[in-house]
Design a protein around this motif. Sequence first.
Motif, PDB file in Angstrom:
ATOM      1  N   LEU A 123       0.912  -0.808   0.124  1.00  9.38           N
ATOM      2  CA  LEU A 123       0.406   0.093  -0.037  1.00  9.38           C
ATOM      3  C   LEU A 123       0.990   1.183   0.095  1.00  9.38           C
ATOM      4  N   LYS A 124       0.614   2.153  -0.960  1.00  8.79           N
ATOM      5  CA  LYS A 124       0.862   3.544  -0.949  1.00  8.79           C
ATOM      6  C   LYS A 124       0.535   4.843  -0.314  1.00  8.79           C
ATOM      7  N   ASP A 125       1.366   5.496   0.685  1.00 12.67           N
ATOM      8  CA  ASP A 125       0.594   6.631   0.560  1.00 12.67           C
ATOM      9  C   ASP A 125       1.581   7.965  -0.595  1.00 12.67           C
ATOM     10  N   ASN A 126       1.010   9.224  -0.012  1.00  6.68           N
ATOM     11  CA  ASN A 126       1.882  10.222  -1.026  1.00  6.68           C
ATOM     12  C   ASN A 126       2.471  11.177  -0.391  1.00  6.68           C
ATOM     13  N   GLU A 127       3.245  11.848  -0.227  1.00  5.03           N
ATOM     14  CA  GLU A 127       4.766  12.358   0.251  1.00  5.03           C
ATOM     15  C   GLU A 127       4.894  13.339  -1.010  1.00  5.03           C
ATOM     16  N   VAL A 128       4.542  14.741  -0.754  1.00  8.93           N
ATOM     17  CA  VAL A 128       4.442  15.441  -1.900  1.00  8.93           C
ATOM     18  C   VAL A 128       5.293  16.692  -1.415  1.00  8.93           C
ATOM     19  N   TYR A 129       6.145  17.154  -1.688  1.00 12.12           N
ATOM     20  CA  TYR A 129       6.866  18.100  -2.073  1.00 12.12           C
ATOM     21  C   TYR A 129       6.514  19.588  -3.061  1.00 12.12           C
ATOM     22  N   PHE A 130       6.471  20.444  -2.525  1.00 13.57           N
ATOM     23  CA  PHE A 130       6.475  21.821  -2.780  1.00 13.57           C
ATOM     24  C   PHE A 130       6.457  22.836  -2.230  1.00 13.57           C
ATOM     25  N   LEU A 131       7.130  23.496  -3.120  1.00 13.57           N
ATOM     26  CA  LEU A 131       7.686  25.014  -3.039  1.00 13.57           C
ATOM     27  C   LEU A 131       6.489  26.215  -2.696  1.00 13.57           C
ATOM     28  N   SER A 132       6.812  26.948  -1.939  1.00  6.26           N
ATOM     29  CA  SER A 132       5.299  27.411  -1.677  1.00  6.26           C
ATOM     30  C   SER A 132       6.282  29.055  -1.308  1.00  6.26           C
ATOM     31  N   GLY A 133       6.358  30.200  -1.841  1.00  7.79           N
ATOM     32  CA  GLY A 133       7.198  31.285  -1.750  1.00  7.79           C
ATOM     33  C   GLY A 133       8.442  31.089  -1.290  1.00  7.79           C
ATOM     34  N   THR A 134       8.981  31.238  -0.587  1.00  2.00           N
ATOM     35  CA  THR A 134       9.794  30.502  -0.507  1.00  2.00           C
ATOM     36  C   THR A 134      10.453  29.818   0.983  1.00  2.00           C
ATOM     37  N   THR A 135       9.085  28.557   0.868  1.00  2.00           N
ATOM     38  CA  THR A 135       9.592  27.754   1.825  1.00  2.00           C
ATOM     39  C   THR A 135       9.263  27.204   1.269  1.00  2.00           C
ATOM     40  N   LEU A 136      10.194  25.942   1.388  1.00  2.00           N
ATOM     41  CA  LEU A 136       9.512  24.394   1.056  1.00  2.00           C
ATOM     42  C   LEU A 136       8.959  23.444   1.780  1.00  2.00           C
ATOM     43  N   TYR A 137       7.815  22.828   1.521  1.00  2.00           N
ATOM     44  CA  TYR A 137       6.985  22.158   1.984  1.00  2.00           C
ATOM     45  C   TYR A 137       7.180  20.518   1.956  1.00  2.00           C
ATOM     46  N   ARG A 138       7.231  19.472   3.317  1.00  2.00           N
ATOM     47  CA  ARG A 138       6.361  18.414   2.699  1.00  2.00           C
ATOM     48  C   ARG A 138       4.338  17.918   3.045  1.00  2.00           C
ATOM     49  N   ARG A 139       4.371  17.597   2.260  1.00  2.00           N
ATOM     50  CA  ARG A 139       2.533  17.187   2.637  1.00  2.00           C
ATOM     51  C   ARG A 139       2.340  15.501   2.255  1.00  2.00           C
ATOM     52  N   THR A 140       1.729  15.526   3.522  1.00  2.00           N
ATOM     53  CA  THR A 140       1.697  13.581   3.227  1.00  2.00           C
ATOM     54  C   THR A 140       0.017  13.647   3.250  1.00  2.00           C
ATOM     55  N   LEU A 141      -0.263  13.098   2.101  1.00  2.00           N
ATOM     56  CA  LEU A 141      -1.500  12.137   2.129  1.00  2.00           C
ATOM     57  C   LEU A 141      -1.597  10.617   2.415  1.00  2.00           C
ATOM     58  N   ALA A 142      -2.037   9.904   3.437  1.00  2.00           N
ATOM     59  CA  ALA A 142      -2.635   9.048   3.729  1.00  2.00           C
ATOM     60  C   ALA A 142      -3.291   8.007   3.407  1.00  2.00           C
ATOM     61  N   SER A 143      -3.327   7.055   3.359  1.00  2.00           N
ATOM     62  CA  SER A 143      -3.812   6.316   2.277  1.00  2.00           C
ATOM     63  C   SER A 143      -5.683   6.133   2.641  1.00  2.00           C
ATOM     64  N   GLY A 144      -5.344   6.434   4.325  1.00  2.00           N
ATOM     65  CA  GLY A 144      -6.904   6.356   5.234  1.00  2.00           C
ATOM     66  C   GLY A 144      -7.035   4.712   6.137  1.00  2.00           C
ATOM     67  N   VAL A 145      -6.195   3.856   4.987  1.00  2.00           N
ATOM     68  CA  VAL A 145      -6.901   2.618   6.127  1.00  2.00           C
ATOM     69  C   VAL A 145      -6.665   2.776   7.253  1.00  2.00           C
ATOM     70  N   SER A 146      -7.330   1.904   8.195  1.00  2.00           N
ATOM     71  CA  SER A 146      -7.085   2.345   9.764  1.00  2.00           C
ATOM     72  C   SER A 146      -5.562   1.786  10.236  1.00  2.00           C
ATOM     73  N   ASN A 147      -4.718   1.109   9.967  1.00  2.00           N
ATOM     74  CA  ASN A 147      -3.960   0.995  10.631  1.00  2.00           C
ATOM     75  C   ASN A 147      -2.596   1.567   9.992  1.00  2.00           C
ATOM     76  N   ASP A 148      -2.712   3.065   9.349  1.00  2.00           N
ATOM     77  CA  ASP A 148      -1.812   3.516   8.946  1.00  2.00           C
ATOM     78  C   ASP A 148      -1.238   4.635   9.620  1.00  2.00           C
ATOM     79  N   ALA A 149       0.335   4.295   9.539  1.00  2.00           N
ATOM     80  CA  ALA A 149       0.581   4.880  10.751  1.00  2.00           C
ATOM     81  C   ALA A 149       0.769   6.364  10.078  1.00  2.00           C
TER      82      ALA A 149
END
Length: 218
Positions: A123-149
């Motif tokens: 199963l895969k989660d998503n890690e999204v790295y993106f730039l907003s202004g001058t700040t680099l962020y990481r957004r996590t998109l979890a699978s939603g499965v109950s045992n996903d940490a």
Amino acid sequence: MIRFRSNEHDETGFTLVEMLVTMLVMGILSLTLSNFITNWLQVSTSEQIRSNLLTTAENSMDAITNDIRLSGSVDVNNRWPDANASGGQYGWASGSQTLILAKIATDSSNNVIFSDPAKYVTLKDNEVYFLSGTTLYRRTLASGVSNDAAVTTCPLADVTSACHVDSTIATGVSSWSITYYDANEQVVTPDDARAVQISLTLSSKLDSQTISASYTTK
């Protein structure tokens, strides 16, 4: 006849001209020394700032590289919906300034979660790295499965108990780019990527001077 010896004393000293010349020379030397110290301090401070920026850039890239190693692939678009994506729920797209990783999902004990255990498909989660202004962020998109940490994250303004704040990877970013390669080391689109090269440049101001440090890893 008694002769008297006169005691003659040579009285020497600085003339006004000599004193003025001495003061002028001392002033020039003091000014030169002062400029030397100022320049030395400025160079030293500049190099310290550059060193700090480079260390920060390296640490930031290490965090991204670790996620890449734990990923199965690059996703062209996010596989899990994101209500805060700028282009709609599935609006994230991997490109030259956005990196979407399909990171292997694990439970709280760090055990891999399989979507198809018989075929060892993880199963895969998503890690999204993106730039907003001058700040680099990481957004996590979890699978939603109950045992996903993993826990889905959001911009600060949209944080709730179920959606934590996006991770800040680096600030003061002046350049951030991603290049995708295939198995033959040819530049390709994200959907054909077998390797990823990421480059990060951080900048800081020192008076009117801009100090930068860059780091690239593949």
